[in-house]
Design a protein around this motif. Structure first.
Motif, short mmCIF file in Angstrom:
data_model
loop_
_atom_site.label_atom_id
_atom_site.label_comp_id
_atom_site.label_asym_id
_atom_site.label_seq_id
_atom_site.Cartn_x
_atom_site.Cartn_y
_atom_site.Cartn_z
N TRP A 1 2.19 1.72 -3.59
CA TRP A 1 1.14 2.17 -4.52
C TRP A 1 0.76 3.62 -4.24
CZ3 TRP A 1 -3.10 -1.43 -6.69
CH2 TRP A 1 -2.59 -2.71 -6.94
N PHE B 1 -11.06 -3.85 -7.94
CA PHE B 1 -10.99 -2.39 -7.84
C PHE B 1 -11.75 -1.72 -8.99
CE2 PHE B 1 -8.78 1.71 -8.46
CZ PHE B 1 -8.96 2.25 -7.20
N PHE B 2 -11.46 -2.13 -10.21
CA PHE B 2 -12.07 -1.45 -11.35
C PHE B 2 -13.52 -1.85 -11.56
CE2 PHE B 2 -7.63 -0.49 -12.20
CZ PHE B 2 -7.73 0.86 -12.48
N ARG C 1 0.83 -1.20 0.00
CA ARG C 1 0.00 0.00 0.00
C ARG C 1 0.87 1.27 0.00
NH1 ARG C 1 -5.54 1.23 3.27
NH2 ARG C 1 -5.79 3.30 2.41
N ASN D 1 2.25 -7.94 -11.26
CA ASN D 1 1.04 -8.59 -11.76
C ASN D 1 0.06 -8.87 -10.63
OD1 ASN D 1 1.87 -8.55 -14.43
ND2 ASN D 1 3.11 -10.39 -14.16
N VAL D 2 -0.98 -8.08 -10.60
CA VAL D 2 -1.99 -8.15 -9.55
C VAL D 2 -3.35 -8.15 -10.24
CG1 VAL D 2 -2.91 -6.99 -7.51
CG2 VAL D 2 -0.50 -6.74 -8.09
N ASP D 3 -4.28 -8.89 -9.69
CA ASP D 3 -5.64 -8.88 -10.26
C ASP D 3 -6.36 -7.61 -9.80
OD1 ASP D 3 -8.09 -9.30 -11.29
OD2 ASP D 3 -8.59 -11.03 -10.04
N LEU D 4 -6.55 -6.68 -10.72
CA LEU D 4 -7.16 -5.40 -10.39
C LEU D 4 -8.68 -5.40 -10.61
CD1 LEU D 4 -4.45 -3.11 -12.00
CD2 LEU D 4 -4.83 -3.44 -9.56
N SER D 5 -9.22 -6.53 -11.00
CA SER D 5 -10.66 -6.58 -11.30
C SER D 5 -11.53 -6.05 -10.16
CB SER D 5 -11.10 -8.01 -11.62
OG SER D 5 -10.33 -8.52 -12.67
N VAL E 1 2.56 0.13 -9.35
CA VAL E 1 1.86 -1.09 -9.00
C VAL E 1 2.88 -2.21 -8.84
CG1 VAL E 1 0.19 -2.81 -9.80
CG2 VAL E 1 -0.23 -0.37 -10.24
N LEU F 1 -15.35 0.50 -9.35
CA LEU F 1 -15.43 1.83 -9.96
C LEU F 1 -16.50 1.86 -11.05
CD1 LEU F 1 -11.80 3.23 -10.46
CD2 LEU F 1 -13.44 3.76 -8.66
N ALA F 2 -16.48 0.84 -11.89
CA ALA F 2 -17.45 0.80 -12.99
C ALA F 2 -18.87 0.72 -12.44
CB ALA F 2 -17.15 -0.41 -13.90
N LYS G 1 -19.95 1.92 -9.74
CA LYS G 1 -20.34 3.19 -9.14
C LYS G 1 -20.61 4.26 -10.20
CE LYS G 1 -18.86 6.68 -5.82
NZ LYS G 1 -17.81 7.14 -4.92
N TRP G 2 -19.82 4.27 -11.28
CA TRP G 2 -19.83 5.41 -12.19
C TRP G 2 -20.53 5.16 -13.53
CZ3 TRP G 2 -18.75 10.15 -10.54
CH2 TRP G 2 -18.03 10.26 -9.35
N LEU G 3 -20.73 3.90 -13.92
CA LEU G 3 -21.29 3.68 -15.26
C LEU G 3 -22.80 3.41 -15.22
CD1 LEU G 3 -18.45 1.61 -16.94
CD2 LEU G 3 -18.76 4.08 -16.76
#
Lengths: 325, 325
Positions: free
Chosen positions: B272, B316-317, B269, B310-314, B278, B320-321, B323-325
């Motif tokens: 980052w 997190f994103f 943390r 190499n981290v699975d960012l799914s 990352v 976000l998606a 919340k915002w899309l």
């Protein structure tokens, strides 16, 4: 064309470069074969996410505070920003022993409040409206003789932001295109002024969220159009243009394009996953048209300004901790 | 001392540097005042998270495949790895037109399976045990004449990994200490061999998860101790040492320290949030003792190898998606 005279030229940018040299990081320029392949161009990423306080804003704030008179420094400075400019001004003040007051809506996230207070700034809460913020700032200026350091509608701030592109030209060599995000307009106008001085033939492109496309509309109408109160994830780009940036943009920016919310999130994810750097959504807007190949870059050399990397990572790391600890 | 002879010296590393030059990225070295202040030392971060496939593993795999005979190249290579080595070998094979087979437990995440298949490798599923994986590899070697490229117990792989520290000495100048993570031991032994050749006085420190402290225990007992099946977030470091890395570590690594799961997550943390890059948890282990100041670095010059990103960012994103899309 707006009538506001432009008060920043090559001399002011050169002076800002020199003035900031002991204070600001000369951030690295990264390249990525993966991105080049996707964009169909040679892309040079100017990484202001690696700048102090995690964003280019430190340059403008510091350039402004360094030029205050001694009396102004003693009285202190004030601004309204719950974001990167607030933290940047707080750090600039701390480094130079200048008292800093930041006006923030009481709705600002605790993490931003704490980060700003961590630099020793005094925080004043207000209602979450532009009118309330401006009134609170005016009250501070009048009651205590503080100097306002505006986030973008200030020539010293703009000259500071211009040093980003100035360095990029030093680091990347000739550029066919340079791209920066557009919020209040400080960064894009600094970028355009640097480009005009360093390379007349370089095309300057601004990118803003589709939902906060006030710069595009303002260029079309010839006067400043309000951004309203746009709901975009790019929290640094929700602002309406200032009249000084608008004067620069009208004369020196070749094109404004927009990115949808989905494009912004996809672009951020691409950069984190493939380039392994943390950028905030307000930075990701500039990557979106590269991935879509909508700019006709055509194998050219493209400078891209990644403006900052301040993102709340709590949800991600809290989930990891919950799983592993 | 283990009796396994060490077959990598300065010549082999120099040859690997030259062999890899057209293929691997010379990754940047980053510095951070924030980190220096926390660590009480001058820290040079060798960013292998920016390497091809997102990890140093590309160097070792590529160095091994480049040295195959023509007949071996035609027959192809095999390994068992659901992680970075598998992707690295797949890319090496793709670049050189060598068929690649990767044995993966059927429990491997779909995202890793797809990433590896994306490089054109053939994937063979097996039961999620070491015995099943080794049996599947042996079957491929015997049935189709494939060459095993082991993730770490291979001198050509170790020589490839040694090029990371070799470059770091070129880029950072003299170092008092160099630190690398310890999993199967390929990276730390390459690092130690490079350090012994370039700077005898440099202290070499390995870091492993507290829950996978087999290297520490192996050094203490003088023989390879099993890591068991440790539950650590540092998924690249769950492996038991190979006998070749163990021979190098026994002779040339000065110290092995450990990091708890909480320390690993905090260190990730920190990197980052503050450094805006990352890194994966297996890289964050090396940052943990810097933040704790447990190494007695005492203002020295410290090289730190950030092994991958190499981290699975799914999660997190996706959030976000949502919340915002």
């Amino acid at each position: 064309m707006p009538s506001t005279p432009i008060e920043v030229g090559g001399d002011q940018i050169r002076e800002a470069v020199e003035r900031l040299a002991p204070w600001a990081h000369k951030t690295p320029v990264l390249t990525s074969k993966t991105l080049d392949d996707r964009a169909g161009a040679s892309v040079f990423l100017k990484c202001e996410n690696f700048q102090r306080v995690g964003a280019f804003k430190f340059r403008g704030a510091m350039n402004a505070v360094l030029q205050l008179t001694d009396a102004q420094k003693v009285a202190g400075v004030v601004t309204h920003s719950s974001g990167n400019h607030g933290q940047a001004l707080a750090l600039a003040g701390k480094l130079l022993g200048v008292p800093v007051t930041i006006v923030m809506p009481h709705t600002a996230p605790a993490v931003k409040r704490e980060a700003t207070a961590g630099y020793g700034a005094t925080i004043i809460s207000c209602e979450p409206t532009l009118a309330a913020r401006e009134a609170a700032v005016t009250a501070e200026v009048e009651a205590h003789g503080l100097t306002l350091v505006h986030p973008f509608n200030d020539w010293n701030v703009i000259a500071g932001q211009a040093t980003v592109a100035w360095e990029l030209f030093d680091q990347a060599g000739p550029l066919d295109v340079v791209i920066a995000p557009v919020g209040g307009g400080g960064l894009i106008s600094g970028t355009a002024l640097a480009a005009r001085e360093r390379s007349v033939r370089t095309r300057v492109i601004g990118v803003e969220p589709e939902r906060a496309d006030d710069a595009r509309r303002s260029l079309a109408s010839g006067r400043i159009e309000s951004a309203g109160d746009p709901r975009t994830i790019a929290d640094g780009l929700r602002t309406t243009l200032g009249d000084r940036p608008f004067a620069v943009i009208s004369r020196h920016v070749d094109q404004i394009v927009t990115a949808s919310e989905a494009e912004i999130i996809n672009a951020a994810r691409f950069v984190w996953e493939r380039l392994k750097i943390v950028i905030e959504p307000s930075s990701a807007v500039v990557v979106a048209p590269l991935l879509n190949r909508t700019l006709g870059l055509d194998g050219g050399r493209v400078g891209v300004i990644l403006s900052g990397g301040n993102v709340d990572l709590s949800p991600f790391f809290d989930a990891l901790a919950a799983k592993w600890l």
